[in-house]
Design an enzyme around this catalytic site. Structure first.
Site, mmCIF file in Angstrom:
data_model
loop_
_atom_site.group_PDB
_atom_site.id
_atom_site.type_symbol
_atom_site.label_atom_id
_atom_site.label_comp_id
_atom_site.label_asym_id
_atom_site.label_seq_id
_atom_site.Cartn_x
_atom_site.Cartn_y
_atom_site.Cartn_z
ATOM 1 N N THR A 125 -51.147 -33.869 23.459
ATOM 2 C CA THR A 125 -52.137 -34.596 24.255
ATOM 3 C C THR A 125 -52.710 -33.734 25.370
ATOM 4 O O THR A 125 -53.883 -33.875 25.733
ATOM 5 C CB THR A 125 -51.487 -35.864 24.845
ATOM 6 O OG1 THR A 125 -51.158 -36.727 23.769
ATOM 7 C CG2 THR A 125 -52.403 -36.585 25.803
ATOM 8 N N ASP A 160 -44.200 -36.059 22.400
ATOM 9 C CA ASP A 160 -43.340 -36.856 21.503
ATOM 10 C C ASP A 160 -41.955 -36.247 21.306
ATOM 11 O O ASP A 160 -40.947 -36.956 21.306
ATOM 12 C CB ASP A 160 -44.004 -37.046 20.141
ATOM 13 C CG ASP A 160 -45.146 -38.044 20.193
ATOM 14 O OD1 ASP A 160 -45.428 -38.572 21.280
ATOM 15 O OD2 ASP A 160 -45.755 -38.297 19.135
HETATM 16 N N1 DAS Z 1 -49.307 -36.361 19.576
HETATM 17 C C1 DAS Z 1 -48.255 -36.378 20.518
HETATM 18 C C2 DAS Z 1 -47.533 -35.064 20.562
HETATM 19 O O1 DAS Z 1 -48.108 -34.043 20.271
HETATM 20 C C3 DAS Z 1 -48.598 -36.995 21.790
HETATM 21 C C4 DAS Z 1 -48.486 -36.272 23.101
HETATM 22 O O2 DAS Z 1 -48.577 -35.080 23.248
HETATM 23 O O3 DAS Z 1 -48.290 -36.971 24.110
HETATM 24 O O4 DAS Z 1 -46.381 -35.083 20.857
#
Ligand code: DAS
Length: 330
Positions: A15, A96
C-alpha cells in the site's frame, strides 16, 4: 562527506506504493504501483538525518510472499549490511505480512546495524495517507544510534515495534499494528525515543544466518474450529515437516483431532500447539499432555510467526527439546 547516516531504502511494493483513482479511496486502490523513487520524492529529504540510496527489490503485495521472497529479501539486506558505507536499511513493505518478513530478518541477519520495515495503511494518493510520515519516521529510526543492536524493527503510526512482537491486528485502521507488551518507543517530530529493549535473543545471538539457508522446510498452519475435520489434519500432515495448530483458547485441541495430531507426530511431523486468539501463552503440558503426545507448545508467539520460527529451527534440529527451547528463547 557529511556526518549523516547512509541509509539504503528498499522498495518491495504494498500500500505504501499504492495508488487510488480518487483521494477518497482509502481502502479500494491498486497496490504496488509506485516505485521507491516516487515514494521517496514525497518526503522532505533535507530535514532527514540520512543520506539516502534507493533500490527496487520487488514490486508486489506482501500477501504474495512465499519462502523464496523471504530468502531473497534476507540475502539482499545481508549483503548491503556488509558494506562499510551502509549504516542501516529501510524496507518499504506491504503491511499484510510485514511482521513475518520482519521476524525472519530479526532471527537470521548477522549485524547490529538497524533494519527497519515500514508500510502504510492508506496509499500516498489518499486523504490523510500515512505513507509519507511512516517512511520519514522509518528513515529517522534507521539513522538513529539508539536503534543499533535492537534487531529488526517495524515503524508505523508513530510507533517503533520489535519484529518479534508486532502483529497486524486491524484490516483497515491507521492504528493497525500492536505489540502485546507495547512498542519499544515512539517517533515524534521525526525523532525516535526508546523506552524498552527487546528481551528475547535476535540477530547476532541466534544460530541462523540467512546466507547459509538455501531453502526452508514445509511448515503449515491449521486454524481450529469445532467442525474441523480430521481429513484436513491428515492432508497437511502428509506433506508438512511441521504443523502449527492454531487451537482455540489456550491451545485446546478438540477430542476428535487428538488422534490425527498424535499420528502426525508419530510419523515425524513436528506439531506445535498455538492459539488462534492472537495473544497470550500456550503452556507446555497445560491444556494438553504434550510430553505424552510428542507435541510442542508455542509459548506466546502467534501462529504466523511460530511458522517462521519452526522453519528456521528445523534447519538445524529435529529433537523436541531443541525445538521446544527455540520457542522459549526467541
Ligand atoms: N496489499 C497489502 C500488502 O501488500 C496491503 C498493504 O500493504 O497494506 O501487504
Amino acid at each position: 562527506m557529511t556526518d549523516k547516516a547512509n541509509i539504503v531504502v528498499i522498495g518491495t511494493g504494498g500500500t505504501i506504493a499504492g495508488q487510488g483513482k480518487a483521494a477518497s479511496n482509502t481502502s479500494a486502490y491498486l497496490c504496488s504501483v509506485l516505485g521507491i523513487d516516487d515514494i521517496l520524492a514525497t518526503i522532505p529529504h533535507a530535514s532527514l538525518p540520512a543520506n539516502l540510496r534507493a533500490e527496487q527489490l520487488l514490486q508486489t503485495g506482501s500477501e504474495n510472499f512465499g519462502n523464496a521472497h523471504l530468502l531473497a529479501i534476507g540475502q539482499r539486506v545481508s549483503t548491503l549490511l556488509m558494506e562499510d558505507d551502509v549504516d542501516g536499511i529501510v524496507i518499504a513493505h506491504g503491511t499484510d505480512t510485514i511482521e513475518e518478513t520482519a521476524y525472519f530478518l530479526h532471527l537470521t541477519l548477522k549485524s547490529a546495524k538497524p533494519v527497519v520495515l515500514v508500510g502504510a495503511m492508506r496509499p500516498p494518493s489518499a486523504m490523510s495517507s500515512d505513507a509519507a510520515l511512516n517512511l520519514y519516521d522509518a528513515i529517522a529510526v534507521a539513522a538513529h544510534p539508539g536503534s543499533v543492536g535492537m534487531g529488526t524493527l517495524v515503524v508505523i503510526n508513530d510507533e517503533i515495534h520489535t519484529a518479534r512482537d508486532v502483529v497486524k491486528s486491524s484490516s483497515f485502521k491507521i492504528e493497525a499494528f500492536s505489540s502485546p507488551y507495547g512498542p519499544l518507543g515512539y517517533v515524534i517530530e521525526g525523532r525516535p525515543r526508546y523506552y524498552r529493549h527487546p528481551a528475547r535473543a535476535h540477530t547476532l545471538a541466534t544460530p541462523w544466518t540467512v546466507e547459509r539457508i538455501n531453502s526452508l522446510p514445509q511448515v503449515d498452519i491449521i486454524y481450529a474450529y469445532g467442525a474441523l475435520e480430521p481429513a484436513l489434519v491428515d492432508a497437511l500432515a502428509a506433506r508438512a515437516q511441521g504443523l502449527i495448530f492454531a487451537g482455540t483458547g489456550n491451545g485446546n485441541v478438540a477430542a476428535h483431532l487428538i488422534e490425527p495430531l498424535r499420528e502426525a507426530a508419530r510419523r515425524g511431523v513436528h506439531v506445535v500447539r498455538a492459539s488462534r486468539t492472537g495473544s497470550g501463552i500456550v503452556l507446555r503440558n497445560g491444556a494438553q499432555p504434550d510430553d505424552t503426545y510428542g507435541w510442542l507448545a508455542v509459548d506466546d508467539q502467534v501462529p504466523s510467526k511460530a511458522r517462521i520460527l519452526l522453519m528456521l529451527a528445523l534447519t538445524q534440529a529435529r529433537d523436541w527439546p531443541s525445538l521446544q527451547a527455540a520457542f522459549e528463547r526467541y
